[in-house]
Design a protein around this motif. Structure first.
Motif, PDB file in Angstrom:
ATOM      1  N   LEU A 113     -13.213   2.423  -0.084  1.00 42.80           N
ATOM      2  CA  LEU A 113     -13.286   2.317  -1.544  1.00 42.80           C
ATOM      3  C   LEU A 113     -14.710   2.585  -2.009  1.00 42.80           C
ATOM      4  O   LEU A 113     -15.676   2.130  -1.409  1.00 42.80           O
ATOM      5  CB  LEU A 113     -12.850   0.927  -2.014  1.00 42.80           C
ATOM      6  N   GLU A 114     -14.796   3.333  -3.066  1.00 43.87           N
ATOM      7  CA  GLU A 114     -16.092   3.573  -3.690  1.00 43.87           C
ATOM      8  C   GLU A 114     -16.378   2.431  -4.663  1.00 43.87           C
ATOM      9  O   GLU A 114     -15.468   1.682  -5.035  1.00 43.87           O
ATOM     10  CB  GLU A 114     -16.061   4.901  -4.440  1.00 43.87           C
ATOM     11  N   PRO A 115     -17.612   2.268  -5.063  1.00 47.02           N
ATOM     12  CA  PRO A 115     -17.892   1.245  -6.074  1.00 47.02           C
ATOM     13  C   PRO A 115     -17.058   1.500  -7.330  1.00 47.02           C
ATOM     14  O   PRO A 115     -16.952   2.617  -7.809  1.00 47.02           O
ATOM     15  CB  PRO A 115     -19.384   1.423  -6.350  1.00 47.02           C
ATOM     16  N   GLY A 116     -16.418   0.484  -7.835  1.00 50.08           N
ATOM     17  CA  GLY A 116     -15.539   0.612  -8.989  1.00 50.08           C
ATOM     18  C   GLY A 116     -14.076   0.735  -8.602  1.00 50.08           C
ATOM     19  O   GLY A 116     -13.197   0.760  -9.443  1.00 50.08           O
ATOM     20  N   GLY A 117     -13.776   0.821  -7.303  1.00 46.33           N
ATOM     21  CA  GLY A 117     -12.389   0.838  -6.837  1.00 46.33           C
ATOM     22  C   GLY A 117     -11.788   2.190  -6.607  1.00 46.33           C
ATOM     23  O   GLY A 117     -10.617   2.295  -6.280  1.00 46.33           O
ATOM     24  N   GLY A 118     -12.532   3.272  -6.775  1.00 43.58           N
ATOM     25  CA  GLY A 118     -11.980   4.607  -6.548  1.00 43.58           C
ATOM     26  C   GLY A 118     -11.870   4.934  -5.074  1.00 43.58           C
ATOM     27  O   GLY A 118     -12.489   4.309  -4.220  1.00 43.58           O
ATOM     28  N   VAL A 119     -11.055   5.909  -4.742  1.00 48.03           N
ATOM     29  CA  VAL A 119     -10.873   6.327  -3.356  1.00 48.03           C
ATOM     30  C   VAL A 119     -11.393   7.753  -3.222  1.00 48.03           C
ATOM     31  O   VAL A 119     -10.999   8.638  -3.965  1.00 48.03           O
ATOM     32  CB  VAL A 119      -9.372   6.273  -2.970  1.00 48.03           C
ATOM     33  N   PRO A 120     -12.281   7.997  -2.249  1.00 44.47           N
ATOM     34  CA  PRO A 120     -12.808   9.349  -2.076  1.00 44.47           C
ATOM     35  C   PRO A 120     -11.736  10.287  -1.515  1.00 44.47           C
ATOM     36  O   PRO A 120     -10.797   9.841  -0.864  1.00 44.47           O
ATOM     37  CB  PRO A 120     -13.961   9.158  -1.086  1.00 44.47           C
ATOM     38  N   PRO A 121     -11.892  11.595  -1.746  1.00 46.85           N
ATOM     39  CA  PRO A 121     -10.933  12.550  -1.194  1.00 46.85           C
ATOM     40  C   PRO A 121     -10.890  12.456   0.334  1.00 46.85           C
ATOM     41  O   PRO A 121     -11.898  12.277   0.984  1.00 46.85           O
ATOM     42  CB  PRO A 121     -11.477  13.910  -1.635  1.00 46.85           C
ATOM     43  N   GLY A 122      -9.728  12.601   0.889  1.00 42.33           N
ATOM     44  CA  GLY A 122      -9.565  12.533   2.340  1.00 42.33           C
ATOM     45  C   GLY A 122      -9.206  11.145   2.849  1.00 42.33           C
ATOM     46  O   GLY A 122      -8.852  10.987   4.005  1.00 42.33           O
ATOM     47  N   GLU A 123      -9.303  10.128   2.052  1.00 41.64           N
ATOM     48  CA  GLU A 123      -8.975   8.771   2.479  1.00 41.64           C
ATOM     49  C   GLU A 123      -7.487   8.463   2.357  1.00 41.64           C
ATOM     50  O   GLU A 123      -6.991   7.562   2.994  1.00 41.64           O
ATOM     51  CB  GLU A 123      -9.753   7.739   1.649  1.00 41.64           C
ATOM     52  N   THR A 124      -6.800   9.193   1.513  1.00 42.06           N
ATOM     53  CA  THR A 124      -5.365   8.938   1.335  1.00 42.06           C
ATOM     54  C   THR A 124      -4.574   9.966   2.122  1.00 42.06           C
ATOM     55  O   THR A 124      -5.012  11.101   2.304  1.00 42.06           O
ATOM     56  CB  THR A 124      -4.978   9.030  -0.155  1.00 42.06           C
ATOM     57  N   PRO A 125      -3.393   9.604   2.615  1.00 43.03           N
ATOM     58  CA  PRO A 125      -2.580  10.564   3.363  1.00 43.03           C
ATOM     59  C   PRO A 125      -2.031  11.635   2.430  1.00 43.03           C
ATOM     60  O   PRO A 125      -1.907  11.412   1.223  1.00 43.03           O
ATOM     61  CB  PRO A 125      -1.458   9.706   3.942  1.00 43.03           C
ATOM     62  N   PRO A 126      -1.684  12.787   2.950  1.00 42.53           N
ATOM     63  CA  PRO A 126      -1.128  13.842   2.100  1.00 42.53           C
ATOM     64  C   PRO A 126       0.236  13.426   1.551  1.00 42.53           C
ATOM     65  O   PRO A 126       0.933  12.598   2.132  1.00 42.53           O
ATOM     66  CB  PRO A 126      -1.005  15.041   3.041  1.00 42.53           C
TER      67      PRO A 126
END
Length: 77
Positions: A16-29
């Motif tokens: 998780l990035e600061p603020g709760g976002g998810v960077p690209p590549g962290e979630t499955p396709p």
């Protein structure tokens, strides 16, 4: 009564990035709409073994019925 929060703590969750976002590549396709679709089969030959067992079953049923029919006739005499 103690209540345990099932959600992870944002400060301790990896990815998780600061603020709760998810960077690209962290979630499955995303899931595809046609999983495992292969080439179209145009030639699908019959197996041929289904006629043998079906014939055997019919013969056994006829013999079974004939036996009990003969047994019933013998009992009536």
């Amino acid at each position: 009564m103690d209540h345990i929060n099932p959600d992870p703590e944002p400060e301790r969750t990896t990815g998780l990035e600061p603020g709760g976002g998810v960077p690209p590549g962290e979630t499955p396709p995303a899931e595809s709409s046609m999983p495992g679709a292969g080439p179209r089969e145009t030639h699908n030959p019959t197996k041929g073994w289904a006629k043998g067992p079906l014939t055997l079953i019919i013969v056994l049923v006829v013999l079974f019925a004939a036996f009990f029919l003969a047994y019933a006739i013998v009992l009536m005499l």
